[in-house]
Design a protein around this motif. Sequence first.
Motif, short mmCIF file in Angstrom:
data_model
loop_
_atom_site.label_atom_id
_atom_site.label_comp_id
_atom_site.label_asym_id
_atom_site.label_seq_id
_atom_site.Cartn_x
_atom_site.Cartn_y
_atom_site.Cartn_z
N LEU A 86 -14.98 0.81 5.06
CA LEU A 86 -13.73 0.33 4.51
C LEU A 86 -13.67 -1.19 4.53
O LEU A 86 -13.21 -1.83 3.57
CB LEU A 86 -12.56 0.92 5.32
CG LEU A 86 -11.15 0.60 4.82
CD1 LEU A 86 -10.95 1.15 3.41
CD2 LEU A 86 -10.10 1.18 5.76
N LEU A 87 -14.14 -1.80 5.63
CA LEU A 87 -14.15 -3.26 5.73
C LEU A 87 -15.06 -3.87 4.67
O LEU A 87 -14.72 -4.88 4.04
CB LEU A 87 -14.60 -3.67 7.13
CG LEU A 87 -14.62 -5.17 7.42
CD1 LEU A 87 -13.22 -5.77 7.27
CD2 LEU A 87 -15.18 -5.44 8.81
N LYS A 106 -13.36 -3.76 1.27
CA LYS A 106 -12.26 -4.72 1.13
C LYS A 106 -12.77 -6.14 0.89
O LYS A 106 -12.17 -6.91 0.14
CB LYS A 106 -11.38 -4.69 2.39
CG LYS A 106 -10.48 -3.48 2.47
CD LYS A 106 -9.59 -3.55 3.70
CE LYS A 106 -8.63 -2.37 3.75
NZ LYS A 106 -7.77 -2.42 4.95
N THR A 107 -13.87 -6.48 1.55
CA THR A 107 -14.40 -7.84 1.40
C THR A 107 -15.14 -8.03 0.10
O THR A 107 -15.22 -9.15 -0.42
CB THR A 107 -15.32 -8.17 2.58
OG1 THR A 107 -16.35 -7.18 2.66
CG2 THR A 107 -14.54 -8.18 3.89
N GLN A 131 -14.62 -6.06 -2.83
CA GLN A 131 -13.90 -5.57 -4.00
C GLN A 131 -12.83 -6.58 -4.42
O GLN A 131 -12.01 -6.98 -3.61
CB GLN A 131 -13.21 -4.24 -3.67
CG GLN A 131 -12.50 -3.61 -4.84
CD GLN A 131 -13.42 -2.70 -5.61
OE1 GLN A 131 -14.54 -2.47 -5.20
NE2 GLN A 131 -12.97 -2.23 -6.74
N THR A 170 -9.32 -7.87 -5.81
CA THR A 170 -8.01 -7.22 -5.69
C THR A 170 -7.43 -6.81 -7.03
O THR A 170 -6.61 -5.92 -7.12
CB THR A 170 -7.02 -8.15 -4.98
OG1 THR A 170 -6.95 -9.37 -5.73
CG2 THR A 170 -7.49 -8.44 -3.58
N GLN A 210 -13.64 5.07 -7.84
CA GLN A 210 -13.37 4.59 -6.48
C GLN A 210 -13.92 5.57 -5.44
O GLN A 210 -14.50 5.16 -4.43
CB GLN A 210 -11.87 4.40 -6.29
CG GLN A 210 -11.30 3.22 -7.06
CD GLN A 210 -9.79 3.12 -6.92
OE1 GLN A 210 -9.16 4.05 -6.43
NE2 GLN A 210 -9.23 2.00 -7.36
N TRP A 230 -16.73 4.81 -2.70
CA TRP A 230 -16.47 5.04 -1.27
C TRP A 230 -17.56 5.90 -0.65
O TRP A 230 -18.06 5.59 0.44
CB TRP A 230 -15.11 5.70 -1.10
CG TRP A 230 -14.87 6.26 0.27
CD1 TRP A 230 -14.83 7.57 0.63
CD2 TRP A 230 -14.67 5.52 1.47
NE1 TRP A 230 -14.61 7.71 1.97
CE2 TRP A 230 -14.50 6.46 2.53
CE3 TRP A 230 -14.61 4.17 1.78
CZ2 TRP A 230 -14.29 6.08 3.84
CZ3 TRP A 230 -14.39 3.79 3.10
CH2 TRP A 230 -14.23 4.74 4.11
#
Length: 778
Positions: A564-565, A568-569, A571, A573, A610, A614
């Motif tokens: 997940l981290l 987030k870094t 992808q 926004t 997505q 993931w």
Amino acid sequence: MSRQGSGWLCCRLALLGGGCGRKEEEEEESLELRCKEEPTCNGRSPLEVTVCQPSCTANGLKSPPDVPEEMRSLITLKKADPFEKSQANPERDSDIGVKGWLYQEVRGSWIWQRRHWFVLTRDSLDYYSNQEKGSRRLGSLVLTSLCSVIWPDKQTYKETGYWSITVYGRKHCYRLYTKHFNEAMHWACTIQKVIDLKPPVETPTQLLIRDIEKNKFDLEVVEQICQQNPILRYTQSPLYAPLLPFPYGGIDHNYHNGKSYSTLREEAVRLFHSLQQLEAVQDPVALIQGVLQTCLDLRPLRDEVYCQLVKQTTGTAAPNAPAYLRYWQLLTCMSCTFLPGMPVLSYLRIHLKRAQSQWPGTEVDNYAAFIWDALEKTRCREFVPSWEEIQVLMRRQEMLCTVHHPGPGSCQLPISSHTTADELVMKMLERLGLQESRNTFALFERSAHWERVIGGSTIIADIVTRFQNVSAKEPDSDPQRRLYFKLYCFLDTESVSAQSIEYIFLFEQCHEVMVRGHLPASEEDLQALAALRLQTLIGDFTTHSPCPPLDELFPSHVVESRALLTLKTSQPTSDAPAVPQGPQCFRGSFFSGTLWGHTAAAAHKQKAEQDQRWRGRLKEEGVLVMGAIMERWKGLAGYSRQESMAAYLRIARRCPGFGCTLYDVDFYISSTGSFCQKVWLGVAAQSLSLYRQGEAEALECVPYSQICSYGASDSSTFKVTAGDRDLLFETSRLTDITHLMNAYFRAAHQRQGQGPGAEIQGALCHSSVVLEPPSQPV
């Protein structure tokens, strides 16, 4: 259909078959009800009270010639002669309670109502053709303590426009209607008051049981009572009335757990027919289980079945014949499932002594001795015995129970219908040589996804039966449901010998907690622990032996957090496409439908992309973590299994939460519930701790010496009072937390050399809602 369900159905089919050839107009046999104050007929002594079965003639059932109707039945429905007027006067009775016009439901080829003048006296409910003096009485329902009243209900009023009351008598019932609610309530209250004031009613069987109790030390008198009263002895004839008194009509037991039952009186008669079927069936297990299930559902019938079984095991010509031993086998199963009331229990014990004295050294003697011992231990069961348990009870044997424990292997131990969790824990301690351990062990119900501790007084046979019932009803349910024995209270983990099985328990449970994510530690320590686990299982690094999957070596939530981290870094926004904002005028048009359909398809496609990203990221992070574990594993070459386990526990002991049992809770910062956050509640030997989920350091630690009280404040809130603070935790594991804290406090009492009821230093006061501890500490 499960065996449990098929057993009940088999019994119901046998029961319903009992009344097929019986006419509605048949008289009940002379097992009728008598007032408690009524003297014995003809002035005879209790020993001479004889109750005979009705004789059968070509015209049907006939009562004994010398016994009038009023002696055979206290409660009768008197029908007026249509050609003669009754001398009764509705206005003449000085004991009139209430009177008035009511509609009565009449059942014939169709249901219709007739208006009658009803008069309630202290003894009966009568109805007349009209209210004039000298009018003809059309019927009378004698009221006794066994009559019952069903009060007015809104549903009937909505359906019919009338308020209804129903009065049940021995053979018939009156269904009465009125348009006024207050009038219906007045009738119902007054009739119920008359019933409540009536003296208790007893059956001849009850009177004879009392006589036997009075003469229990004189076996000759008891034998004479049984010989002179056929109602106490074996019969092949059907029973037309129960041996014990039951209320007329059905009030609250007609529908139970999806099973449709009739009135208690009818069920009692059908149960006797079911008992008689035992003599003929080839495999009686289903029938026995059905009888037990009915007694479990309808508690008042338990004493009745005990009395019926005593009757059918008394006075038989060949009591040791296989057909008659079926009654003893059912009596054995009953004695291991339910206890009768005190009068019937005393009567049963007298019967067992008589059977042993009359038939020493026979199967009857053996069954009577087994039942006597069972009655000393039996408590009411949660479930009726399973097929396996009934089969072993019929042979007066114990059944084997499989108990799993940490590490490979399991234990098979004999248990009876009375074995509790505490007793099974003691057997496991003895089998595994753990009697000298300073830690506490307990039994758990366990599956692949959950586990819960078993209370110390819980009957193990009920747990086993529940497992079998779930498997039978839901074949696709969790196949790993089992009994599990393991460490419960971690009181002394330092002095455990590395050569003992307890050391293996400690290692296996520590790894289980780590994989579950309930061992707060750094990622480096978690990788080291995973590598030591591989060294323990396989030995030195090799590519030839199959390696366990990552989720059996490393906490999955850590891998998910890394993935997940990373997403987030990496992808942006603003990756999600903007939703088109078309003109409102096109919303209902063809173009609008195309536009919105395109938007939905785009959103679905985006979600699928997505999900794919993931899963890919999760797989990549898993490969990276597994590679790091493998590198650490290579560095452990030469470590023996014992050394690997010791190194594993050394790292685990460095974690602040080692020895804690962690529970997911919602913690309210103040007693007003102004703020809440999800945390771990750690229950350990000396204190309670709060952890932010995933972090190693505790937010707060509350020693037990500061705790004034603890317990359940409602069904899902656990409350701890420490000093002037109230700590509130919302949790679904309320019972487990309370069990564990009870066990730790009890262990603290014993360490101090005090009794289990003494208070520990710090003025500990348990709250009023503290549940039962799960097992005896060692």
